[in-house]
Motif scaffolding. Structure first.
Motif, short mmCIF file in Angstrom:
data_model
loop_
_atom_site.label_atom_id
_atom_site.label_comp_id
_atom_site.label_asym_id
_atom_site.label_seq_id
_atom_site.Cartn_x
_atom_site.Cartn_y
_atom_site.Cartn_z
N GLY A 89 0.83 -1.20 0.00
CA GLY A 89 0.00 0.00 0.00
C GLY A 89 0.86 1.25 0.00
N LYS A 90 2.09 1.11 -0.48
CA LYS A 90 3.01 2.23 -0.51
C LYS A 90 3.92 2.06 -1.72
N PRO A 91 4.55 3.11 -2.19
CA PRO A 91 5.45 2.95 -3.32
C PRO A 91 6.70 2.20 -2.91
N VAL A 92 7.19 1.33 -3.76
CA VAL A 92 8.45 0.66 -3.47
C VAL A 92 9.59 1.52 -4.00
N ALA A 265 2.92 3.51 9.31
CA ALA A 265 2.31 4.82 9.56
C ALA A 265 2.60 5.71 8.37
N ILE A 266 1.54 6.25 7.79
CA ILE A 266 1.66 7.04 6.56
C ILE A 266 1.22 8.47 6.84
N LYS A 267 2.14 9.41 6.63
CA LYS A 267 1.80 10.81 6.80
C LYS A 267 1.23 11.38 5.50
N ASP A 293 0.72 13.38 -1.00
CA ASP A 293 2.02 13.80 -1.53
C ASP A 293 2.74 12.58 -2.11
N THR A 294 2.85 12.52 -3.41
CA THR A 294 3.53 11.40 -4.07
C THR A 294 4.85 11.84 -4.71
N SER A 295 5.37 12.97 -4.26
CA SER A 295 6.56 13.55 -4.90
C SER A 295 7.79 12.65 -4.77
N GLU A 296 7.86 11.83 -3.72
CA GLU A 296 9.02 10.97 -3.53
C GLU A 296 8.78 9.55 -4.03
N GLY A 312 3.87 13.77 -7.43
CA GLY A 312 3.68 15.04 -6.74
C GLY A 312 2.65 15.97 -7.34
N THR A 313 1.90 15.51 -8.33
CA THR A 313 0.95 16.43 -9.00
C THR A 313 -0.45 16.38 -8.38
N VAL A 314 -0.97 15.18 -8.13
CA VAL A 314 -2.33 15.05 -7.58
C VAL A 314 -2.35 13.92 -6.57
#
Length: 334
Positions: A89-92, A265-267, A293-296, A312-314
């Motif tokens: 449930g998170k980017p690798v 834990a996801i901020k 925030d998906t910028s990273e 990081g766009t939407v």
């Protein structure tokens, strides 16, 4: 004043019944009641509690409770693609890990499904195609004391295999090894991760990361099954509920002989509960996590390919599966 024996007897009987009920509850249930007395236990947890879970033999199931492999291979797993760069449930960190990028046909198939979607797609009347299968991972909780007595470390694999009477070359042993290695792997930048081997430890981790015991624990639930188990077109119904806070702890159930949850834990997130109705009448209470925030995130992340957007766009949203738990702080009373 005389003693009213019938009245006293009735009181003593009620007290005895209460004590008996208390004794019959499994240790994880008692811990939940003491730490989270004002938090309703979601079905995804209550279904995994059994009064006889204190029996040591229950930690050695006759049938290893693996998740449905056909479903995993199709790339949906825990409410997200497990083979195509979305981890838990998170980017690798490296796009697809050891997996190859999806083919054009696979990508087209993913784009037809609501694996990832935008916040606007949760508006009433919007339709999405998805499937909410029954979880075949039936591993139940052990009390914390029992779970702590069983090694959970890659350094102790021979001892673990021996405990569960497994051959090191078996599929079950390989699954145990993969789960433990995933739990021991370093997290992403800024991510707080933990593998809970008991309900008690899941409660402790989640409340500590949220900074409060005044929490909600929610899971996706199929309220009414439809006529078929295939993919459905779901319509978003009125009543979208945004949960409190901008930080959520999500715990995903692992494949293991007893219940183990990968929690992180996801901020900078928003959590929602929305009602969906399938074209065959199926009704689902779906818990949704939106990453603000998906910028990273890795630019190769599958979500960007499906939604045709850049990091990081939407905000990007996804459902959590029926055996996952989302923990959020409760709304403060007015």
């Amino acid at each position: 004043m005389g003693f009213h024996l019938p009245h006293i007897f009735a009181i003593l009987t009620l007290a005895a019944v209460a004590l008996a009920n208390h004794a019959a509850q499994p240790a994880p249930q008692l811990y939940w009641n003491s730490v989270l007395p004002n938090t309703q236990m979601p079905r995804a947890i209550s279904e995994l509690l059994h009064p006889d879970s204190t029996n040591e033999e229950k930690s050695k199931p006759e049938i290893f409770p693996l998740a449905n492999k056909d479903y995993l291979q199709k790339g949906y797993g825990k409410g997200k693609p497990v083979q195509k760069g979305y981890g838990k449930g998170k980017p690798v960190q490296k796009g697809y890990g050891k997996r190859s990028p999806p083919s054009d046909n696979q990508l087209l198939h993913y784009k037809e499904l609501a694996i990832f979607f935008f916040e606007k797609d949760m508006r009433p009347g919007t339709t999405m195609k998805f499937q909410f299968p029954r979880s075949s991972n039936t591993a139940t909780f052990l009390p914390r004391e029992s779970a702590q007595s069983i090694p959970f470390s890659s350094n102790k694999l021979p001892e673990i295999f021996n405990h569960f009477s497994l051959k090191p070359t078996s599929v079950e042993a390989k699954t145990i090894k993969e789960t433990i290695e995933e739990c021991e792997a370093p997290g992403l930048k800024g991510e707080e991760k933990y593998c809970a081997t008991s309900l008690e430890s899941m409660v402790d981790f989640s409340t500590s990361k949220l900074g409060t015991r005044n929490v909600e624990a929610v899971s996706t639930e199929v309220l009414e099954r439809g006529a078929t188990m295939s993919m459905h077109n779901y319509t978003t119904m009125p009543g979208l509920k945004k949960l409190a806070g901008d930080k959520v702890v999500v715990c995903h159930k692992e494949n293991y002989p007893y219940a183990v949850y990968f929690c992180h834990a996801i901020k900078q997130t928003a959590a929602y509960v929305l009602s969906l109705k399938g074209d065959d009448g199926e009704k689902v209470k779906a818990v949704t996590i939106c990453h603000l925030d998906t910028s990273e995130w890795d630019p190769e992340h599958l979500s960007f390919q499906i939604l045709n957007v850049k990091p990081g766009t939407v905000p990007i949203c996804h459902f959590i599966s029926t055996d996952a738990i989302a923990w959020v702080p409760k709304h403060k009373s007015a």
